[in-house]
Design a protein around this motif. Sequence first.
Motif, short mmCIF file in Angstrom:
data_model
loop_
_atom_site.label_atom_id
_atom_site.label_comp_id
_atom_site.label_asym_id
_atom_site.label_seq_id
_atom_site.Cartn_x
_atom_site.Cartn_y
_atom_site.Cartn_z
N LYS A 207 30.15 -21.13 7.78
CA LYS A 207 31.27 -21.21 8.70
C LYS A 207 30.87 -22.00 9.95
CE LYS A 207 34.50 -18.50 6.83
NZ LYS A 207 35.87 -18.95 6.53
N VAL A 208 31.77 -22.82 10.44
CA VAL A 208 31.51 -23.61 11.65
C VAL A 208 32.53 -23.21 12.70
CG1 VAL A 208 31.31 -25.93 12.63
CG2 VAL A 208 30.63 -25.51 10.24
N GLY A 209 32.04 -22.88 13.89
CA GLY A 209 32.94 -22.41 14.93
C GLY A 209 32.64 -23.01 16.29
N LYS A 210 33.48 -22.67 17.25
CA LYS A 210 33.30 -23.10 18.63
C LYS A 210 33.67 -21.94 19.55
CE LYS A 210 38.00 -24.91 19.34
NZ LYS A 210 38.81 -26.03 19.85
N PHE A 211 33.02 -21.90 20.70
CA PHE A 211 33.35 -20.90 21.70
C PHE A 211 33.29 -21.56 23.06
CE2 PHE A 211 31.81 -17.60 24.77
CZ PHE A 211 33.00 -16.87 24.84
N ARG A 212 34.42 -21.54 23.75
CA ARG A 212 34.46 -22.13 25.10
C ARG A 212 33.77 -21.17 26.06
NH1 ARG A 212 39.42 -24.94 28.52
NH2 ARG A 212 38.21 -25.14 30.45
N ALA A 213 32.65 -21.63 26.61
CA ALA A 213 31.75 -20.73 27.33
C ALA A 213 31.68 -21.02 28.84
CB ALA A 213 30.35 -20.79 26.73
N ASP A 214 32.68 -21.72 29.37
CA ASP A 214 32.68 -21.95 30.81
C ASP A 214 33.59 -20.92 31.48
OD1 ASP A 214 35.08 -22.93 29.85
OD2 ASP A 214 35.13 -24.65 31.21
N GLY A 215 33.83 -21.08 32.76
CA GLY A 215 34.74 -20.19 33.47
C GLY A 215 34.29 -18.75 33.44
N GLU A 216 35.21 -17.86 33.11
CA GLU A 216 34.93 -16.42 33.14
C GLU A 216 33.95 -15.98 32.06
OE1 GLU A 216 38.34 -14.03 32.18
OE2 GLU A 216 39.18 -15.62 30.92
N HIS A 217 33.73 -16.82 31.06
CA HIS A 217 32.82 -16.46 29.96
C HIS A 217 31.40 -16.98 30.17
CE1 HIS A 217 36.35 -15.07 27.94
NE2 HIS A 217 36.85 -16.28 27.77
N LYS A 218 31.18 -17.73 31.21
CA LYS A 218 29.89 -18.39 31.37
C LYS A 218 28.75 -17.39 31.60
CE LYS A 218 27.53 -22.12 33.81
NZ LYS A 218 27.62 -23.16 34.86
N ALA A 219 28.98 -16.40 32.45
CA ALA A 219 27.92 -15.42 32.74
C ALA A 219 27.54 -14.66 31.47
CB ALA A 219 28.39 -14.45 33.83
N TYR A 220 28.53 -14.29 30.70
CA TYR A 220 28.25 -13.60 29.43
C TYR A 220 27.44 -14.49 28.50
CZ TYR A 220 29.08 -12.32 24.57
OH TYR A 220 28.91 -12.04 23.23
N ALA A 221 27.86 -15.76 28.38
CA ALA A 221 27.16 -16.68 27.48
C ALA A 221 25.72 -16.91 27.93
CB ALA A 221 27.92 -18.01 27.42
N GLN A 222 25.49 -16.93 29.23
CA GLN A 222 24.13 -17.12 29.73
C GLN A 222 23.26 -15.90 29.45
OE1 GLN A 222 25.23 -18.03 33.81
NE2 GLN A 222 24.67 -20.19 33.54
N GLN A 223 23.84 -14.73 29.58
CA GLN A 223 23.07 -13.49 29.41
C GLN A 223 22.87 -13.11 27.94
OE1 GLN A 223 25.18 -10.55 31.70
NE2 GLN A 223 24.99 -11.71 33.60
N GLU A 224 23.88 -13.38 27.11
CA GLU A 224 23.86 -12.86 25.74
C GLU A 224 23.74 -13.94 24.66
OE1 GLU A 224 23.67 -9.70 25.27
OE2 GLU A 224 24.08 -9.09 27.35
N LEU A 225 24.04 -15.20 24.99
CA LEU A 225 24.12 -16.23 23.95
C LEU A 225 23.14 -17.38 24.18
CD1 LEU A 225 28.01 -16.44 23.57
CD2 LEU A 225 26.40 -15.08 22.23
N GLN A 226 22.18 -17.22 25.05
CA GLN A 226 21.14 -18.22 25.29
C GLN A 226 21.69 -19.51 25.91
OE1 GLN A 226 18.31 -18.71 21.92
NE2 GLN A 226 19.59 -17.24 20.81
N LEU A 227 22.86 -19.43 26.54
CA LEU A 227 23.41 -20.63 27.16
C LEU A 227 22.59 -21.04 28.37
CD1 LEU A 227 25.71 -22.77 27.45
CD2 LEU A 227 26.85 -21.14 28.98
N GLY A 228 22.04 -22.25 28.31
CA GLY A 228 21.36 -22.80 29.46
C GLY A 228 22.07 -24.02 29.97
N SER A 229 22.74 -24.71 29.06
CA SER A 229 23.45 -25.94 29.40
C SER A 229 24.49 -26.20 28.32
CB SER A 229 22.47 -27.11 29.47
OG SER A 229 21.75 -27.23 28.26
N PHE A 230 25.42 -27.09 28.64
CA PHE A 230 26.43 -27.48 27.66
C PHE A 230 26.05 -28.84 27.06
CE2 PHE A 230 29.17 -24.07 28.40
CZ PHE A 230 29.41 -23.90 29.75
N PRO A 231 26.18 -28.99 25.75
CA PRO A 231 26.51 -27.96 24.76
C PRO A 231 25.27 -27.20 24.31
CG PRO A 231 26.28 -30.07 23.67
CD PRO A 231 26.08 -30.33 25.14
N THR A 232 25.46 -25.97 23.89
CA THR A 232 24.42 -25.17 23.23
C THR A 232 24.91 -24.85 21.82
OG1 THR A 232 23.49 -24.19 25.24
CG2 THR A 232 23.26 -22.93 23.20
#
Length: 264
Positions: A207-232
């Motif tokens: 399966k191939v997906g996308k998740f918009r991780a900016d705005g209100e979701h950015k803190a969650y993505a940084q803490q839980e999804l290894q987001l350091g920069s876009f794109p991850t």
Amino acid sequence: SRLVRSKGLFSFYEDGHQECCRVRKVRPLRRALKGLRAWITGQRKDQSPGTRAEIPIVQVDPSFEGIDGGIGSLVKWNPVANVEGPEYGTSSNSTRQHEREGRWWWEDAEAKECGLHKGNIKKDEALHLNGNGNEISATNGSANVPDIFNSKNLVSLSRTGIENLTRLENRSEPWLVVLYAPWCRFCQAMEGSYIELAGNLAGTGVKVGKFRADGEHKAYAQQELQLGSFPTILFYPKHSSNPIKYPSEKRDVATLLAFVNALR
């Protein structure tokens, strides 16, 4: 075109001509440049003082990728940067205005770039780049920027959807997910490759997906999804709860597919 049929003739007034230019200019040029190492432009410093006054003769293209993939893989040559001359097709409404003032006349001078040379816009310099050539922050993200990675072969994950996927320890199939922001030029640069990859993987059990991780979701993505920069980009294995982060800045179809095949 499909854009006109779905949104009418004048949607460019509403989104700052971003989607219109992306469909007609940016995407076709991006596809063409993928096979090159350099390209020549007709930019001149006197054309748009708000955006082009400091363009060099030769530069690393800040927005597009070349045949080797990744930021820095394409040279941009502006041979007439210091040449002065008349402008055609974008005339102003008054002899007292700059000759290019008629270009998207309702906009501020600093926004008069269509996307081909978006790196000229000085406010984009406020976007901080990390060592991987990715964007790590932006001013308020942009609700007006059209979404990207739109394909029938891509699943758009909500916050609940990505949380559920991350919690699963035994998935029925592996997933590849890009964490993105539609205003991020590096996300935009990989859009074509990612959509093509999704098409290649359709029906293969991945399966191939996308998740918009900016705005209100950015803190969650940084803490839980290894987001350091876009794109991850994350790969969720079938029988493991821990996603694996894509380690390369090369985002062409072949390299992404090799990553998936090595882990599936």
